[in-house]
Design an enzyme around this catalytic site. Structure first.
Site, short mmCIF file in Angstrom:
data_model
loop_
_atom_site.label_atom_id
_atom_site.label_comp_id
_atom_site.label_asym_id
_atom_site.label_seq_id
_atom_site.Cartn_x
_atom_site.Cartn_y
_atom_site.Cartn_z
N ASP A 11 0.86 -1.18 0.00
CA ASP A 11 0.00 0.00 0.00
C ASP A 11 0.89 1.24 0.00
O ASP A 11 1.63 1.48 0.96
CB ASP A 11 -0.90 -0.02 1.24
CG ASP A 11 -1.98 1.05 1.19
OD1 ASP A 11 -2.12 1.71 0.16
OD2 ASP A 11 -2.69 1.21 2.21
N ASP A 106 -2.79 2.52 -6.10
CA ASP A 106 -1.79 2.60 -5.04
C ASP A 106 -1.70 1.37 -4.15
O ASP A 106 -1.00 1.40 -3.13
CB ASP A 106 -2.03 3.84 -4.18
CG ASP A 106 -3.39 3.83 -3.51
OD1 ASP A 106 -4.24 2.99 -3.86
OD2 ASP A 106 -3.62 4.69 -2.64
N GLU A 107 -2.37 0.29 -4.50
CA GLU A 107 -2.25 -0.91 -3.67
C GLU A 107 -2.48 -2.17 -4.50
O GLU A 107 -3.20 -2.16 -5.50
CB GLU A 107 -3.20 -0.87 -2.47
CG GLU A 107 -4.66 -0.79 -2.82
CD GLU A 107 -5.55 -0.83 -1.59
OE1 GLU A 107 -5.25 -1.58 -0.64
OE2 GLU A 107 -6.57 -0.11 -1.58
#
EC number: 2.7.7.7
Length: 356
Positions: A11, A106-107
């Site tokens: 993350d 983003d993850e």
């Protein structure tokens, strides 16, 4: 329960804001808020850690963020650039494994059980990925390492920013017992309030309840929570995952006849759906309303819009129209749901970082 998999959840830390602070030295060390003009209706997409100290967080109205952080720097952001950086991060992941399940820009989940570098330790893989991202891209990431996706995702949030948390199979139940139930997957505001009324605040509290009692009180969420707190969860990382719909539903504690309550629920759902669509970089064209009556009869109605949208107000208006056409107060409602389907990626120039 299969505990043989080695799964990492990566993350990125305050991703959009961190990219901007990396690229613009004048933003470094300052409260940066991605979300547009605070004098207009909008929502915070993300913010820097400096802004979070003032209580600002994602999905908050920008006007509220401005009140909490009057010296905050508000910008619209550059989604095309964030996508480019996300692809660079994905390329780093691919040096270690092809079994990558992205959740958003983003993850992502990575299955490194049999990684390309032959590394035996998933912890070492996670640490090396963190170091590579920082060295090559100047960004920090947090990581959770465990044997299933649920625990890995919780763990990645444990030592932010730039932290790494490892949960071995024999440590899983003790780890989950200390976690607030609000951190468990699927526990939103309504479920959290129900759990609070039941005296369930942590995993340890949750574990005291039988499977049957949790199902009786929380329905399908009860079944999921019973499994999750015991470390039983899906551990298959799906590299071909492609979200076909985004939705939200709730079962009322008491059956509802009041249209105003139903419409209020739809507005809350529309905001949640908008938030999720923005995070997924998608918009949809078909709005689906789901109603379940007190006798458990379930109906679904759908409306296809003239254009794609991820705007909460447009989604709500469509759902409210379906509600007015479908429900005349003839019987009380037990469950209401709102889903947006027929999704496709948003063109960069049309992506809404601003919400309601």
């Amino acid at each position: 329960m299969d505990t043989s998999r080695k799964i990492i959840h990566i993350d990125m830390d305050a991703f959009y804001a961190s990219v901007e602070q990396r690229d613009h030295p004048e933003f470094r060390g300052k409260p940066l808020i991605i979300g547009g003009d605070p004098n207009k209706r909008g929502v915070v997409a993300t913010c820097s850690y400096e802004a979070r100290k003032f209580g600002v967080h994602s999905a908050m109205p920008t006007r509220q963020a401005a009140k909490l952080c009057p010296n905050g720097i508000f910008i619209h952001g550059n989604m095309a650039h964030y996508v480019e950086v996300s692809n660079q991060i994905r390329e780093i992941f691919s040096r270690y494994t092809d079994i990558i399940e992205p959740l958003s820009l983003d993850e992502a989940y990575l299955d490194v059980t049999e990684n390309k570098k032959g590394m035996k330790s998933a912890t070492m893989v996670a640490r090396e990925i963190q170091q590579t991202i920082y060295r090559e891209l100047g960004l920090t990431a947090s990581a959770g390492v465990s044997f299933n996706k649920f625990i890995a995702k919780i763990a990645s949030d444990f030592k932010k920013p730039a932290g790494i948390t490892v949960v071995a199979p024999e440590e899983a139940e003790a780890f989950l017992e200390q976690i607030p139930v609000t951190k468990f997957y699927g526990v939103g505001k309504v479920t959290a309030e129900k759990l609070h009324r039941l005296g369930i605040e942590t995993g340890a509290d949750l574990k005291k309840w039988s499977e049957w009692d949790l199902i009786r009180e929380l329905h399908k969420h009860g079944y999921q929570l019973y499994r999750h707190v015991r470390g039983r969860s899906n551990n298959i990382v799906n590299p071909h995952r492609d979200r076909k719909s985004v939705g939200k539903e709730t079962t009322f504690e008491f059956n509802v006849l009041d249209n105003r309550i139903l419409e209020q629920s739809l507005m809350k759902f529309a905001k949640k759906v908008e938030e999720r669509l923005i995070k997924l970089q998608k918009h949809g064209k078909t709005v689906v309303l789901k109603l379940r009556y007190s006798d458990f009869t379930t109906i679904t109605k759908r409306l296809t819009l003239n254009e794609y949208t991820n705007d909460a107000n447009q989604i709500y208006q469509a759902a409210a129209l379906l509600l007015r056409e479908s429900y005349k107060g003839q019987d009380s409602i037990r469950l209401i749901g709102l889903t947006v389907t027929n999704l496709k990626p948003v063109y960069f120039e049309n992506l809404r970082l601003e919400g309601l």
